[in-house]
Each structure stands twice: as structure tokens, then as C-alpha cells.
Design an enzyme around this catalytic site. Sequence first.
Site, short mmCIF file in Angstrom:
data_model
loop_
_atom_site.label_atom_id
_atom_site.label_comp_id
_atom_site.label_asym_id
_atom_site.label_seq_id
_atom_site.Cartn_x
_atom_site.Cartn_y
_atom_site.Cartn_z
N ASN A 196 -4.08 5.85 -0.68
CA ASN A 196 -3.49 6.01 0.66
C ASN A 196 -2.86 7.38 0.86
O ASN A 196 -2.69 7.84 1.99
CB ASN A 196 -2.48 4.90 0.95
CG ASN A 196 -3.18 3.63 1.37
OD1 ASN A 196 -4.40 3.63 1.54
ND2 ASN A 196 -2.45 2.56 1.54
N GLU A 221 -6.31 -0.76 -7.35
CA GLU A 221 -5.41 0.35 -7.71
C GLU A 221 -4.14 -0.27 -8.27
O GLU A 221 -3.43 -0.97 -7.57
CB GLU A 221 -5.10 1.16 -6.43
CG GLU A 221 -4.25 2.38 -6.64
CD GLU A 221 -4.03 3.13 -5.32
OE1 GLU A 221 -3.71 2.50 -4.27
OE2 GLU A 221 -4.16 4.35 -5.32
N HIS A 271 -2.99 -3.16 -5.86
CA HIS A 271 -3.37 -2.83 -4.49
C HIS A 271 -4.88 -3.03 -4.31
O HIS A 271 -5.67 -2.35 -4.95
CB HIS A 271 -2.95 -1.37 -4.20
CG HIS A 271 -3.21 -0.95 -2.80
ND1 HIS A 271 -3.48 0.34 -2.45
CD2 HIS A 271 -3.25 -1.66 -1.65
CE1 HIS A 271 -3.67 0.42 -1.15
NE2 HIS A 271 -3.54 -0.79 -0.64
N SER A 287 0.82 -1.21 0.00
CA SER A 287 0.00 0.00 0.00
C SER A 287 0.86 1.26 0.00
O SER A 287 0.32 2.35 0.00
CB SER A 287 -0.96 -0.01 1.19
OG SER A 287 -0.36 -0.52 2.33
N1 CAA Z 1 -15.23 -10.66 3.92
C1 CAA Z 1 -16.22 -10.88 3.04
N2 CAA Z 1 -17.39 -10.21 3.05
C2 CAA Z 1 -17.58 -9.30 4.03
C3 CAA Z 1 -16.59 -9.01 5.00
C4 CAA Z 1 -15.37 -9.75 4.92
N3 CAA Z 1 -14.38 -9.54 5.77
N4 CAA Z 1 -17.07 -8.06 5.84
C5 CAA Z 1 -18.31 -7.74 5.40
N5 CAA Z 1 -18.60 -8.49 4.32
C6 CAA Z 1 -19.83 -8.42 3.51
C7 CAA Z 1 -21.03 -8.93 4.28
O1 CAA Z 1 -21.17 -10.32 4.16
C8 CAA Z 1 -22.15 -8.17 3.60
O2 CAA Z 1 -22.47 -8.82 2.38
P1 CAA Z 1 -23.98 -8.79 1.78
O3 CAA Z 1 -24.36 -7.34 1.64
O4 CAA Z 1 -23.84 -9.49 0.46
O5 CAA Z 1 -24.79 -9.52 2.79
C9 CAA Z 1 -21.53 -6.82 3.24
O6 CAA Z 1 -20.11 -7.05 3.24
C10 CAA Z 1 -21.86 -5.75 4.25
O7 CAA Z 1 -21.43 -6.21 5.52
P2 CAA Z 1 -22.22 -5.95 6.87
O8 CAA Z 1 -23.68 -5.76 6.59
O9 CAA Z 1 -21.84 -6.99 7.86
O10 CAA Z 1 -21.58 -4.64 7.45
P3 CAA Z 1 -21.53 -3.19 6.86
O11 CAA Z 1 -22.67 -2.86 6.00
O12 CAA Z 1 -21.25 -2.39 8.07
O13 CAA Z 1 -20.22 -3.21 5.92
C11 CAA Z 1 -17.93 -2.95 5.51
C12 CAA Z 1 -18.98 -3.63 6.37
C13 CAA Z 1 -18.07 -3.45 4.07
C14 CAA Z 1 -16.57 -3.36 6.06
C15 CAA Z 1 -18.16 -1.40 5.55
O14 CAA Z 1 -18.18 -0.96 6.88
C16 CAA Z 1 -17.12 -0.62 4.80
O15 CAA Z 1 -17.19 -0.46 3.58
N6 CAA Z 1 -16.12 -0.07 5.54
C17 CAA Z 1 -15.01 0.69 4.96
C18 CAA Z 1 -13.96 -0.25 4.46
C19 CAA Z 1 -12.79 0.46 3.86
O16 CAA Z 1 -12.67 1.68 3.84
N7 CAA Z 1 -11.83 -0.35 3.37
C20 CAA Z 1 -10.60 0.16 2.82
C21 CAA Z 1 -9.56 0.09 3.87
S1 CAA Z 1 -8.04 0.74 3.28
C22 CAA Z 1 -7.29 -0.58 2.60
O17 CAA Z 1 -7.69 -1.70 2.67
C23 CAA Z 1 -6.04 -0.27 1.87
C24 CAA Z 1 -4.80 -0.26 2.62
O18 CAA Z 1 -3.82 -0.02 2.00
C25 CAA Z 1 -4.68 -0.54 4.07
#
Ligand code: CAA
Length: 298
Positions: free
Chosen positions: A191, A153, A141, A120
Site C-alpha cells: 500500500n 503480506e 494482509h 492495510s
Molecule cells: N471472488 C472469487 N473469485 C473471483 C472474484 C471474487 N470476488 N472475482 C473474480 N473472481 C475469479 C473469477 O471467478 C475468475 O476465476 P476463473 O479464472 O477460475 O474462472 C477469475 O477471478 C477472473 O475473473 P473474471 O474473468 O471475472 O474477471 P477478470 O479477469 O477481469 O479478473 C480480477 C477480475 C481478478 C478482480 C482482476 O481484474 C484483478 O486482478 N484486478 C486487480 C485486483 C487488485 O489489484 N486487488 C488488490 C486490491 S488492493 C487490496 O486488496 C489491499 C488493500 O489494502 C485495500
Amino acid sequence: MMEIKRIFVVGAGLMGSGLAQTVAQSGLEVVLNDVTEEAAQKGFSRIQSSLEGRVAKGKMSEEEKDAALSHISCAGTLEKAATCQLVIEAAYENIGVKQAVYKSLDEICGPHTIYASNTSSISITSLASAVKHPENFIGMHFFSPVPVMKLLEITKGLRTSDETLQAVKAVGEKMNKVIIVSKDMPGFIVNRMLDPMINEAIEILDQGIGSVEDIDNGMKYGCNHPMGPLELVDMIGIDVHYSVMQVIHSELGESKYRPSPLLRKMVQAGLTGKKAKAGFYLYDDEGKKVSVNPIFAG
Ligand code: CAA
């Protein structure tokens, strides 16, 4: 252009297993690798429960789940990388660790294997210097949780060829991702924006301007972010975020990228977020948020 049919994923942690799951669901073959067979199997079990959860919710049939799982095999060594057209490395975010992995892979794989790093922040050009054919090296990414987040990305290093770019774009499309392409600069596109925002949230907490919940609610309800920045960094890993900020700060040099002192102290204290069950919040054994970490309460 080389068609990619089989992908080797290095690292079976949260990122690597999410990635392997997404590859398998897109119908491509995937070998999930970690330093031991057991660690790779642990990643496989995580995929299995994730897919079983989708079946239970009626989002996937039993047959589709079985078909996805049949595309995945596990490996405790790197040898099977030789049977794959693309290797995606999602190992620990440290340049030394990653370069050592690529040096070993380069002894095993042929001259046409494409290497992609899920880093990242680390320079793709510098990682590419570990292999004999830097033109086959690229950044891919993904975002956590990989099966849910739509973005891929891609970063071209200084010597990455257009064929390599086109081949990995085709894979990203098969995985149903929205693709953006970045130049090789610290933090790339996402990022470079996201991590300073998270860092600022930690500064705001450290300066006593707002509580953990008020900071998170501010961004959730004021800007429609699905998670607040402190909850998000607990999910990403506070140590991972710290190393990204260190890279951005050391390479770009500007004080606005300086990692928050509280961020550094959290890493020193082992409060690395959800995986340690303690970060800005506390978590139970299932990873469910329990409360604000009492260190920051009141
Ligand atoms: N694996 C697979 N599926 C998952 C999951 C996981 N770990 N976590 C959640 N899901 C799925 C659920 O099964 C659900 O699927 P359906 O809609 O098909 O039923 C869907 O995602 C929504 O989940 P929830 O209803 O349980 O929860 P939510 O609506 O609160 O969503 C979330 C959870 C998707 C994590 C949401 O909170 C979100 O988008 N958060 C922000 C995540 C983000 O910003 N990620 C980027 C991080 S930065 C990065 O990764 C880069 C880096 O370089 C570090």
C-alpha cells in the site's frame, strides 16, 4: 511451533468472507464471525454463491464445494474464538474499532492464541498493545478478491515473536499464497506503493488532466494493470483508501502522501465505490459497472 487447524475470522464483509472461503478451500476449519449471526450468515451465502459459480464453470466438483462449505461455521459473538489457534481480524479499518475487538478477544482466548490483523495501514505494534501477549500478534494482509489474489503480506510488530511468524507463514503456505514480510511501517510494502498511485490518479482527474476512462485505460493498456486505478479504488472502497492515505500521511508527514481533496469530498458525499453502487463509476445491483459516474462525465 503451534499447528494451526482452526481459524476465527472477525468480519464477514468482502474481505472476511473471501478469507474464510480461502481458508476453507485449503482444508482448515474456519469460524466466520460478525456483529450479528445474520451478518455472518450473509458472508456465508456470499461464499456459497462464489463456490457454486466455480462448480458451474467446471472449476470445482460438487463434492469439493460441499467439503469446503462443511469447514465453515458462523458466529454472531466472539466466544468461539477460544476454540481456535488463530484469530484473523478483518473489521472496519479504524484503530479504535480494532483495539476494542482485541480487548474483548483477550478476555475470551487463552495465552497461546495468535492474533492477526488484516489491516492495510494501521501499526501492528500499536494494535498489539491491546492484548496481554503482544509476542503473539502479527499482521496478515490479504488482497481483494482474496480467493484470487496470490499475495499474503505479513508484518511483524516490534514485539512479534519468531514462533508467531513461522506459525502464520505455515498457514499462508497451506492457503497457497506467495508470502512477503514487511517491517511495521505505514502502508507496509504494497500500500506504500499502490495507494499513492491511486491518490495521484484522483489528483489527475481533479486537475482535469484526463477523464476517468482515459486515466484507467492509461494504466490498463500502458502498464498492463488488470484494472485502472479508479476502477480499482471503487472495488477497494473509496472510504477505505481515504483512511489508508490519512494514516500514511499523518505518520510519514510528507506532502506527497496528502489525500487528494477530491478523495475526501467523495467520502463526504457517500460516493464510496462499488458497495455504494457509485464511485468514479456507477454499478448495478449485481455490482456490474454500468457507466462513468455522470459527475465526472464530459
Ligand atoms: N471472488 C472469487 N473469485 C473471483 C472474484 C471474487 N470476488 N472475482 C473474480 N473472481 C475469479 C473469477 O471467478 C475468475 O476465476 P476463473 O479464472 O477460475 O474462472 C477469475 O477471478 C477472473 O475473473 P473474471 O474473468 O471475472 O474477471 P477478470 O479477469 O477481469 O479478473 C480480477 C477480475 C481478478 C478482480 C482482476 O481484474 C484483478 O486482478 N484486478 C486487480 C485486483 C487488485 O489489484 N486487488 C488488490 C486490491 S488492493 C487490496 O486488496 C489491499 C488493500 O489494502 C485495500
